[in-house]
Design a protein around this motif. Sequence first.
Motif, short mmCIF file in Angstrom:
data_model
loop_
_atom_site.label_atom_id
_atom_site.label_comp_id
_atom_site.label_asym_id
_atom_site.label_seq_id
_atom_site.Cartn_x
_atom_site.Cartn_y
_atom_site.Cartn_z
N THR A 62 -4.52 0.80 1.02
CA THR A 62 -3.40 1.74 0.88
C THR A 62 -2.11 1.00 0.56
OG1 THR A 62 -4.46 3.25 2.44
CG2 THR A 62 -2.12 3.55 2.04
N THR A 66 -0.19 1.80 -2.94
CA THR A 66 0.97 2.67 -2.78
C THR A 66 1.97 2.56 -3.93
OG1 THR A 66 0.76 2.75 -0.37
CG2 THR A 66 2.94 3.18 -1.28
N ARG A 69 0.59 4.61 -6.77
CA ARG A 69 0.63 6.04 -6.45
C ARG A 69 2.04 6.58 -6.56
NH1 ARG A 69 3.40 8.89 -2.98
NH2 ARG A 69 2.98 7.38 -1.31
N ASN A 73 3.38 9.55 -8.98
CA ASN A 73 3.92 10.75 -8.33
C ASN A 73 5.41 10.95 -8.60
OD1 ASN A 73 4.81 11.75 -5.05
ND2 ASN A 73 3.83 13.08 -6.53
N ARG A 80 0.82 14.91 -5.89
CA ARG A 80 0.54 13.85 -4.92
C ARG A 80 -0.95 13.61 -4.72
NH1 ARG A 80 4.17 11.81 -1.21
NH2 ARG A 80 3.27 10.60 0.49
N ALA A 84 -2.99 10.19 -5.79
CA ALA A 84 -3.78 9.41 -4.84
C ALA A 84 -5.21 9.23 -5.35
CB ALA A 84 -3.79 10.10 -3.48
N SER A 87 -5.26 6.73 -8.26
CA SER A 87 -5.09 5.35 -7.77
C SER A 87 -6.39 4.81 -7.21
CB SER A 87 -4.00 5.32 -6.70
OG SER A 87 -2.77 5.80 -7.19
N THR A 181 -8.83 5.80 2.64
CA THR A 181 -7.79 5.36 1.71
C THR A 181 -7.19 6.53 0.96
OG1 THR A 181 -8.92 3.24 1.42
CG2 THR A 181 -7.32 3.84 -0.25
N PHE A 182 -8.01 7.47 0.53
CA PHE A 182 -7.48 8.63 -0.20
C PHE A 182 -6.49 9.40 0.66
CE2 PHE A 182 -7.71 13.21 -0.97
CZ PHE A 182 -7.24 13.26 -2.27
N LEU A 185 -3.25 7.52 1.29
CA LEU A 185 -2.37 7.60 0.13
C LEU A 185 -1.77 8.99 -0.03
CD1 LEU A 185 -4.49 5.64 -2.51
CD2 LEU A 185 -2.28 4.94 -1.61
N HIS A 186 -2.55 10.01 0.25
CA HIS A 186 -2.11 11.38 0.01
C HIS A 186 -1.05 11.82 1.02
CE1 HIS A 186 -2.07 15.56 -0.99
NE2 HIS A 186 -2.63 15.92 0.16
#
Length: 419
Positions: A62, A66, A69, A73, A80, A84, A87, A181-182, A185-186
């Motif tokens: 992450t 980031t 991402r 975004n 968003r 994510a 990425s 991780t998703f 990130l989200h």
Amino acid sequence: MTSDQTTAPPIDKSGAVPPAIQAAASWSWRMLLIGAFVAAALWLITLLKTIVIPVAVALLLTIMLTPFRRLLNERLRVPRGLSAGLSLVGLVVVVVGLITLAGQSIANGFADLRTQAISGFNELWTQVSVTFGLEQELRSYSQDILDQLEAQQSAIVSGVFGAAATAGSVLVGALIALFCTFFFLHDPRGIWGWLVGLLPQSSRERVNQAGRRGAVTLAAYTRTQILVAGVDALGIGIGAVFFVPSLALPISILVFVGSFVPVVGAIVTGAIAVVVVLVSNGWVAALIMLGVVLLVQQIESHALQPFLMGQAVSLHPVAVILAVAAGSYAAGIVGALFAVPLAAVLNTVILYLNGHDKFPELGDEDALPIRWRAADAPPIPLRLRRSPGVVAEAAVEDVGIDEELDPSGRGASEGDQKR
């Protein structure tokens, strides 16, 4: 003084416990409690390592993803959730591509390397046996090794099944890491806000600010370690091109991955590169490759680590070595990988909780919502009953920690406050 009054006998202070002993005893039982807590935590982590390790890997991934991402975004206006996902998909594509290229290079390179290794081994075997007169002993040892292998066939087969089970655990861990991780990130703020909300209200703000500074330290460590690993992989890979061009890419990838274990990883992977060159090109080329590895190590030790890593994690090199040694002793390669970032984050968090802020420029204005909710989610319509027979429409918005609850302990919407 009357007769019925008695004089208290003088207190003999010769048997009193000295203040130094009292302080040592006070520190001792506190240290014992801390040690018991650490031991219990390590036992729990070992018990849940199939979950803990993927989550830790997801945190590092992450931090790495980031910036990409945010680019999608904030600059390109990609939603968003989609940013994510893109990425994460990009990371998977890059990793699979590197593994494919490395696999092809290994398959092509080892076909030639095997022939060279066999001839070099036979030549070494002949020289040693003739020079020292050990031909009969070496043949006897080789026959003993073959006999032992035949006797241990069942153990070898069981080891193969154990390796298959380990591969299954690694696959499950990889899926958990990608899943976490998703969502990291989200919605990192929502997840962190939910965790902080589990704490008592009086300690939420300090823990939130300490966690922010720990995240900054982890990000600085990750970026710096990627740069250091890239320099190591580039330098050693360029040296390998001149001797084993077909294996230069796999060696570079191996050095890059190994360099994420500070100090030790680069040394081990560099030694592997020297052995490969020794097998393929002989002693002279191996010595030259050793010189290349040592040069890269000197650049890392005297230029990159003191200036970059020292600024990123503020840990003395002795602390880094001890952390890697303790982590490898406690959890092997995984412990060596996560020992330094964990020590760096704990150093930042503990210093902040004790009044020393390493990142005063962050301030303390960033308050997180307590309840979990995605950052880009639309307002949630709720029907709030004001009184019998009266219903008002309201929308739930993100609020800060101090605005989450009213003095009575119940949530209050903006409409409620106006009324």
